[in-house]
Design an enzyme around this catalytic site. Structure first.
Site, PDB file in Angstrom:
ATOM      1  N   THR A   6      50.503  13.847  33.140  1.00 36.47           N
ATOM      2  CA  THR A   6      51.035  13.480  34.604  1.00 36.47           C
ATOM      3  C   THR A   6      50.146  14.222  35.552  1.00 36.47           C
ATOM      4  O   THR A   6      49.999  15.566  35.548  1.00 36.47           O
ATOM      5  CB  THR A   6      52.469  14.574  34.786  1.00 36.47           C
ATOM      6  OG1 THR A   6      53.157  14.115  33.727  1.00 36.47           O
ATOM      7  CG2 THR A   6      53.055  14.191  36.038  1.00 36.47           C
ATOM      8  N   LYS A  47      55.650   8.531  38.097  1.00 43.23           N
ATOM      9  CA  LYS A  47      56.228   9.730  37.368  1.00 43.23           C
ATOM     10  C   LYS A  47      56.360  10.815  38.254  1.00 43.23           C
ATOM     11  O   LYS A  47      57.352  11.594  38.106  1.00 43.23           O
ATOM     12  CB  LYS A  47      54.886  10.039  36.458  1.00 43.23           C
ATOM     13  CG  LYS A  47      55.084  11.180  35.714  1.00 43.23           C
ATOM     14  CD  LYS A  47      56.415  11.237  34.868  1.00 43.23           C
ATOM     15  CE  LYS A  47      56.386  12.852  33.890  1.00 43.23           C
ATOM     16  NZ  LYS A  47      57.843  12.826  33.452  1.00 43.23           N
ATOM     17  N   LYS A  51      54.131  21.965  38.950  1.00 42.77           N
ATOM     18  CA  LYS A  51      52.829  21.253  39.347  1.00 42.77           C
ATOM     19  C   LYS A  51      53.296  19.767  39.862  1.00 42.77           C
ATOM     20  O   LYS A  51      52.674  19.373  40.558  1.00 42.77           O
ATOM     21  CB  LYS A  51      52.086  21.248  37.869  1.00 42.77           C
ATOM     22  CG  LYS A  51      50.917  20.404  37.897  1.00 42.77           C
ATOM     23  CD  LYS A  51      50.928  19.014  37.258  1.00 42.77           C
ATOM     24  CE  LYS A  51      51.500  19.135  35.635  1.00 42.77           C
ATOM     25  NZ  LYS A  51      51.648  17.970  35.078  1.00 42.77           N
TER      26      LYS A  51
HETATM   27  N1  LIG Z   1      57.064  18.804  27.919  1.00 38.84           N
HETATM   28  C1  LIG Z   1      57.383  17.873  28.698  1.00 38.84           C
HETATM   29  O1  LIG Z   1      58.860  17.602  28.637  1.00 38.84           O
HETATM   30  C2  LIG Z   1      56.893  16.803  29.262  1.00 38.84           C
HETATM   31  C3  LIG Z   1      55.540  17.194  29.765  1.00 38.84           C
HETATM   32  N2  LIG Z   1      54.803  15.883  30.334  1.00 38.84           N
HETATM   33  C4  LIG Z   1      53.473  16.036  30.968  1.00 38.84           C
HETATM   34  O2  LIG Z   1      52.866  16.050  29.867  1.00 38.84           O
HETATM   35  C5  LIG Z   1      51.622  16.853  29.948  1.00 38.84           C
HETATM   36  C6  LIG Z   1      51.562  17.894  28.934  1.00 38.84           C
HETATM   37  O3  LIG Z   1      52.687  18.588  28.869  1.00 38.84           O
HETATM   38  P1  LIG Z   1      53.153  19.577  27.342  1.00 38.84           P
HETATM   39  O4  LIG Z   1      52.595  18.994  26.316  1.00 38.84           O
HETATM   40  O5  LIG Z   1      54.539  19.995  27.532  1.00 38.84           O
HETATM   41  O6  LIG Z   1      52.305  21.020  27.810  1.00 38.84           O
HETATM   42  P2  LIG Z   1      51.642  21.865  27.113  1.00 38.84           P
HETATM   43  O7  LIG Z   1      51.156  23.108  28.246  1.00 38.84           O
HETATM   44  O8  LIG Z   1      52.517  22.410  26.015  1.00 38.84           O
HETATM   45  O9  LIG Z   1      50.152  21.322  26.542  1.00 38.84           O
HETATM   46  C7  LIG Z   1      48.926  21.233  27.357  1.00 38.84           C
HETATM   47  C8  LIG Z   1      47.874  20.609  26.675  1.00 38.84           C
HETATM   48  O10 LIG Z   1      46.806  20.716  27.460  1.00 38.84           O
HETATM   49  C9  LIG Z   1      45.715  21.314  26.920  1.00 38.84           C
HETATM   50  N3  LIG Z   1      44.811  22.011  28.023  1.00 38.84           N
HETATM   51  C10 LIG Z   1      45.263  22.938  28.837  1.00 38.84           C
HETATM   52  N4  LIG Z   1      44.491  23.118  29.891  1.00 38.84           N
HETATM   53  C11 LIG Z   1      43.288  22.732  29.216  1.00 38.84           C
HETATM   54  C12 LIG Z   1      41.874  22.540  29.436  1.00 38.84           C
HETATM   55  N5  LIG Z   1      41.338  23.483  30.484  1.00 38.84           N
HETATM   56  N6  LIG Z   1      40.984  22.020  28.630  1.00 38.84           N
HETATM   57  C13 LIG Z   1      41.437  21.393  27.632  1.00 38.84           C
HETATM   58  N7  LIG Z   1      42.587  21.206  27.276  1.00 38.84           N
HETATM   59  C14 LIG Z   1      43.573  21.792  28.011  1.00 38.84           C
HETATM   60  C15 LIG Z   1      46.382  22.174  26.004  1.00 38.84           C
HETATM   61  O11 LIG Z   1      45.629  22.836  25.090  1.00 38.84           O
HETATM   62  P3  LIG Z   1      45.842  24.280  24.377  1.00 38.84           P
HETATM   63  O12 LIG Z   1      46.679  23.834  23.249  1.00 38.84           O
HETATM   64  O13 LIG Z   1      44.479  24.672  23.913  1.00 38.84           O
HETATM   65  O14 LIG Z   1      46.405  24.945  25.117  1.00 38.84           O
HETATM   66  C16 LIG Z   1      47.485  21.466  25.292  1.00 38.84           C
HETATM   67  O15 LIG Z   1      47.078  20.708  24.394  1.00 38.84           O
HETATM   68  C17 LIG Z   1      51.809  17.509  31.180  1.00 38.84           C
HETATM   69  O16 LIG Z   1      50.880  17.007  32.251  1.00 38.84           O
HETATM   70  C18 LIG Z   1      53.168  17.456  31.623  1.00 38.84           C
HETATM   71  O17 LIG Z   1      53.591  17.570  32.976  1.00 38.84           O
HETATM   72  C19 LIG Z   1      55.424  14.839  30.815  1.00 38.84           C
HETATM   73  C20 LIG Z   1      56.723  14.573  30.213  1.00 38.84           C
HETATM   74  C21 LIG Z   1      57.372  15.455  29.379  1.00 38.84           C
HETATM   75  O1  LIG Z   2      58.138  15.463  32.544  1.00 34.89           O
HETATM   76  C1  LIG Z   2      59.056  15.939  32.173  1.00 34.89           C
HETATM   77  C2  LIG Z   2      60.282  14.825  31.632  1.00 34.89           C
HETATM   78  O2  LIG Z   2      61.094  15.517  31.088  1.00 34.89           O
HETATM   79  O3  LIG Z   2      59.986  13.753  31.916  1.00 34.89           O
END
Ligand SMILES: NC(=O)C1=CN([C@@H]2O[C@H](COP(=O)(O)OP(=O)(O)OC[C@H]3O[C@@H](n4cnc5c(N)ncnc54)[C@H](OP(=O)(O)O)[C@@H]3O)[C@@H](O)[C@H]2O)C=CC1
Ligand SMILES: O=CC(=O)O
Length: 278
Positions: free
Chosen positions: A85, A160, A228
């Site tokens: 996102t 989104k 965010k």
């Molecule tokens: N959780 C949810 O319910 C939902 C989330 N989203 C969106 O999806 C995305 C991921 O969410 P989510 O999985 O929950 O988030 P997490 O914080 O659990 O995971 C984030 C991921 O990004 C990686 N990351 C963060 N910073 C860096 C960096 N500087 N360089 C490389 N890799 C990096 C992390 O790696 P590492 O493991 O090393 O930290 C991890 O794999 C976000 O944009 C969120 O807004 C969308 C729908 C639903």
């Molecule tokens: O981005 C979060 C979700 O639940 O969709």
């Protein structure tokens, strides 16, 4: 989110290669049969389609365009699908970078949280190169229950952000209601039940309400990501001079919650910011 999505691809028999900044988080996927590469560049050069699922605009740009980023491994015939996102300008910038390699680009943020990701029930909001949309469709259908193709890059990101702006405001308002009901001597669990039977019923209230009543916030969607998304949605609104006072007020509550160390809790923990002047 990336991990359960990759798991579903592996379980469906797809040939999956993974990379994550913290390598140990790939271990469960490797034990299911995924291959591992040491950088996004190596993943992109060894795969037809690369799916990226990153935290925020900064990490999405870094993994796509940075040193050893995916763009370095891309070439014509390949595709890059960014599920993170992010805001439209970021997505457009990643798109330009990817397309300069001759590869195709699709933005495909998802609506749906941890459980829908595990269950293959995500909703994809895609935009970009339609041939890549067609090519990626069978994989999107393994990870999700529906997909929308919205045209030009930026439209998926905007959709989104609008959805999550509404969601963040709803959650802040729900928190206020739960706390108000308690303060006036009502049982907030009964409020959750009443809401579930009426016109403002929403799966989110029914799913999160019972644990919120107990001040428990097991993480599905991290609060820092909801904040965010509100920040990016407010930027989107600003870009077209659309007033969004409700979302702006909600954003302040998430900022307060985040500044008190609740960023990694579920976004329903915004209730703690509403509960007290933190
Ligand atoms: N959780 C949810 O319910 C939902 C989330 N989203 C969106 O999806 C995305 C991921 O969410 P989510 O999985 O929950 O988030 P997490 O914080 O659990 O995971 C984030 C991921 O990004 C990686 N990351 C963060 N910073 C860096 C960096 N500087 N360089 C490389 N890799 C990096 C992390 O790696 P590492 O493991 O090393 O930290 C991890 O794999 C976000 O944009 C969120 O807004 C969308 C729908 C639903
Ligand atoms: O981005 C979060 C979700 O639940 O969709």
């Amino acid at each position: 989110m990336g991990s359960p999505m990759a798991q579903n691809l592996i379980k469906a028999g797809c040939d999956v290669t993974v990379w994550n900044r913290t390598k140990s988080k790939c271990d469960p996927l490797l034990s299911l049969g995924a291959k591992y590469k040491a950088s996004p560049e190596e993943v992109a050069s060894s795969c037809d389609i690369t799916f990226a699922m990153l935290a925020d605009p900064e990490s999405a740009v870094d993994v796509a365009c940075g040193k050893h980023g995916a763009a370095n491994g891309l070439s014509p015939e390949k595709g890059y699908v960014d599920i993170s996102t992010v805001d439209g300008p970021t997505s457009k910038s990643i798109s330009r970078h990817i397309k300069a390699t001759g590869a195709l680009f699709l933005e495909a943020p998802v609506s749906g949280s941890k459980k829908p990701a595990e269950d293959g029930q995500l909703i994809f909001l895609t935009a970009g190169d339609s041939p890549l949309y067609e090519k990626a469709a069978p994989f999107l259908d393994i990870m999700g229950k529906s997909r929308f193709y919205l045209g030009e890059v930026g439209n998926g990101a905007a959709m989104k952000l609008v959805v999550n702006m509404i969601m963040g405001s709803m959650m802040a308002s729900f928190s206020e209601g739960l706390l108000l009901s308690e303060k006036v001597g009502l049982d907030p669990s009964v409020l959750v039940e009443v809401i579930s039977q009426g016109a403002i019923s929403a799966p989110m209230f029914s799913m999160k309400g019972p644990s919120m009543v107990q001040a428990l916030y097991p993480t599905a969607f991290p609060l820092k990501h909801q904040q965010k998304d509100l920040r990016l949605a407010l930027g989107l609104a600003e870009s077209v001079s659309q007033p969004t006072p409700i979302a702006a007020a909600a954003n302040e509550q998430y900022k307060v919650a985040k500044s008190h160390g609740l960023g990694d809790k579920d976004f329903s923990a915004v209730m703690e910011a509403v509960r007290t002047k933190m």
